[in-house]
Design an enzyme around this catalytic site. Structure first.
Site, PDB file in Angstrom:
ATOM      1  NE  ARG A  21       7.239  -3.374 -28.993  1.00  0.00           N
ATOM      2  CZ  ARG A  21       5.866  -3.867 -28.807  1.00  0.00           C
ATOM      3  NH1 ARG A  21       5.899  -4.863 -28.134  1.00  0.00           N
ATOM      4  NH2 ARG A  21       4.820  -3.654 -29.641  1.00  0.00           N
ATOM      5  CG  ASP A  45      12.711  15.850 -38.324  1.00  0.00           C
ATOM      6  OD1 ASP A  45      11.888  15.560 -37.439  1.00  0.00           O
ATOM      7  OD2 ASP A  45      13.462  14.954 -38.687  1.00  0.00           O
TER       8      ASP A  45
END
Lengths: 303, 213
Positions: free
Chosen positions: A57, A169
């Site tokens: 990554r 959320d």
């Protein structure tokens, strides 16, 4: 940012281990250095076994920023990334966005075994008022529904008290999915067959539809933790807040502001549950650390 | 089943009306000083974060406030304001004898970034060496190109050994090979202090290894 729960890819995560190439970007010494840096930014520590995961990554982030070494990349983060955008990309790339039923179940055990008994202990009578729980960010609903299932399955006093479960959320798309209550095999993989049979209807192609009465027991709404006025509406409302694996995405100031907002949203004596890699002690001294047998959580002082 | 959906949900849009209208700066400052409860004073501090002109008054209130929870709200408001005036309002507490307050000031300035930089640079000339050490601690965390220049100046000129050692620790974070000469120059100013030689040698090794720790 969506409120998806996240975790670092782990050596026991087959997706993190099986297809990773040998490290080519950073030396062991640099890996240690990067680990220290990432820990300071997020509170997250990689195990040594995650070298492949990190290396792959980091290579992507080096390519995206034109860095040719860890030194150059960290210099870029320090001097050129004043908006924090690249740091956010880095954090996102180092985490695997996923959530599922009964994730970090030990905290739900703590809720049932230690937290709720302590809360109701202060009630003069069972019908005094509803117990209010809040899951944020709730993503696609697995966490608040897990809380509901845990209460129904494992809290012996569940019929003595009224419980209201709220879930929020910032991303309204995930809220729509949460309300729909339709999940795949992966989401329910840690539920035993009996629980699945009780609360879900098996659909076609590995889908699982949550029972209607359980869906109706959770109140979903969009809430932005960073919006002070939005949060002020919920002042002193909640007995327990689950805010897991969100603060790791915030910078230091945002974390402190979030801690303030969560503190204000709790009733005196209310509890805050963070993700396993998060520590309120590093963010704010507002809360009291409570170590229960199943989990360490944070409590708003009673007075 | 005892799981209920709330009949009077705070999540519903109708609850917006329950949020009171914003108060004026004067009312908020009055509430900050004389609010009967911590919650009132914390609210006042949070609202004042939207009014940069009140930075100086917030700083004054910080010095008078005893509750750590209200202090936290005031400090956060000043960090949110983030102007040089706010940095100065917080920076005044670097010399405080109140350790939690002083630590809060260091942390707040570290988090304020550029607007704290110019203020903290001036503190490097403070007569009190402890204040200069705290200034170096703040600079260490600032994301500013100028920071390494400030640290080099400390290493070259500051007469106090401990201020210099704080700068040694800080400059490792910036990791320029050119700093080795500056570090050696600092060690040469204190030839009879073995710990300086030790610290400088270690810093030089870390910098030349190419790493930022």
């Amino acid at each position: 940012m969506s409120g998806n729960e996240s975790r670092i890819g782990t050596a026991d995560d087959p997706r993190a281990a099986a297809s990773e190439p040998a490290p080519t970007v950073i030396s062991n010494e640099d890996f240690q250095r990067f680990q220290d840096f990432f820990y300071r930014k997020t509170g997250i520590i990689f195990g040594a076994a995650k070298g492949y995961f990190v290396d792959r990554r980091l290579a992507d982030r080096f390519a995206a920023t034109g860095a040719d070494s860890l030194h150059a990349y960290l210099q870029h983060l320090k001097y050129d990334d004043l908006s924090g955008q690249e740091l956010q990309h880095l954090i996102n790339s180092m985490t695997v966005n996923e959530t599922y039923f009964y994730r970090e179940e030990y905290q739900f055990r703590c809720l049932v075994a230690s937290i709720l008994p302590e809360i109701v202990h202060g009630f003069p009578s069972a019908g005094e008022r509803p117990i209010r729980l809040w899951s944020l960010p709730c993503s696609t609903g697995e966490e608040p529904y897990s809380i509901a299932i845990q209460l129904l399955e494992n809290w012996r006093d569940v019929d003595r008290y009224d419980v209201e479960i709220f879930a929020s959320d910032i991303d309204t798309r995930v809220l729509a999915k949460a309300r729909a209550g339709l999940y795949d095999d992966r989401s329910v993989q840690y539920l035993n067959a009996l629980v699945k049979a009780r609360y879900f209807t098996r659909g076609t192609e590995g889908s699982w539809q949550l029972r209607d009465d359980l869906r109706a027991s959770v109140d979903f709404a969009p809430v932005n933790l960073n919006d002070r006025l939005d949060m002020r509406r919920h002042r002193g409302s909640f007995d327990v807040i689950f805010c897991r694996n969100l603060l790791i995405y915030f910078d230091d100031v945002s974390r402190r502001q979030a801690a303030e907002a969560l503190y204000d949203a709790l009733r005196p004596g209310g509890f805050l549950c963070l993700g396993h890699s998060e520590s309120m002690s590093r963010i704010s001294s507002l809360f009291t650390v409570r170590k229960f047998p199943d989990a360490t959580v944070y409590q708003k002082p009673r007075a | 089943m005892a799981l209920l959906k709330s009949r009077d949900s705070a999540f519903s849009s109708s609850a917006v009306a329950s949020v009171p209208a914003p108060l004026s700066a004067g009312d908020l400052l009055a509430s900050l000083h004389a609010g009967a409860t911590e919650a009132e004073r914390r609210d006042a501090a949070a609202d004042l974060a939207a009014l940069p002109d009140t930075a100086c008054a917030l700083g004054a209130a910080l010095g008078e406030e005893a509750s750590p929870r209200v202090r936290e709200a005031i400090v956060l408001a000043l960090v949110g304001i983030g102007t040089p005036e706010a940095a100065a309002a917080i920076g005044g507490f670097l010399a405080s004898e109140d350790v939690p307050l002083r630590n809060a000031a260091v942390e707040a300035l570290q988090q304020m970034g550029a607007s704290a930089g110019a203020y903290v640079e001036k503190l490097l000339a403070a007569p009190d060496s402890d204040t200069r050490i705290f200034a170096v601690n703040v600079i260490e965390a600032l994301r500013q190109q100028a920071a390494s220049g400030w640290l080099r100046r400390v290493l070259a000129r500051d007469p106090d050994l401990n201020v210099g050692l704080a700068a040694v620790e800080a400059i490792v974070q910036f990791g320029e090979p050119a700093d080795v000469a500056v570090l050696r120059g600092f060690a040469a100013r204190f030839p009879n202090e073995p710990f300086v030689t030790f610290a400088v040698n270690m810093a030089c090794r870390r910098i030349t290894a190419g790493g930022i720790t």
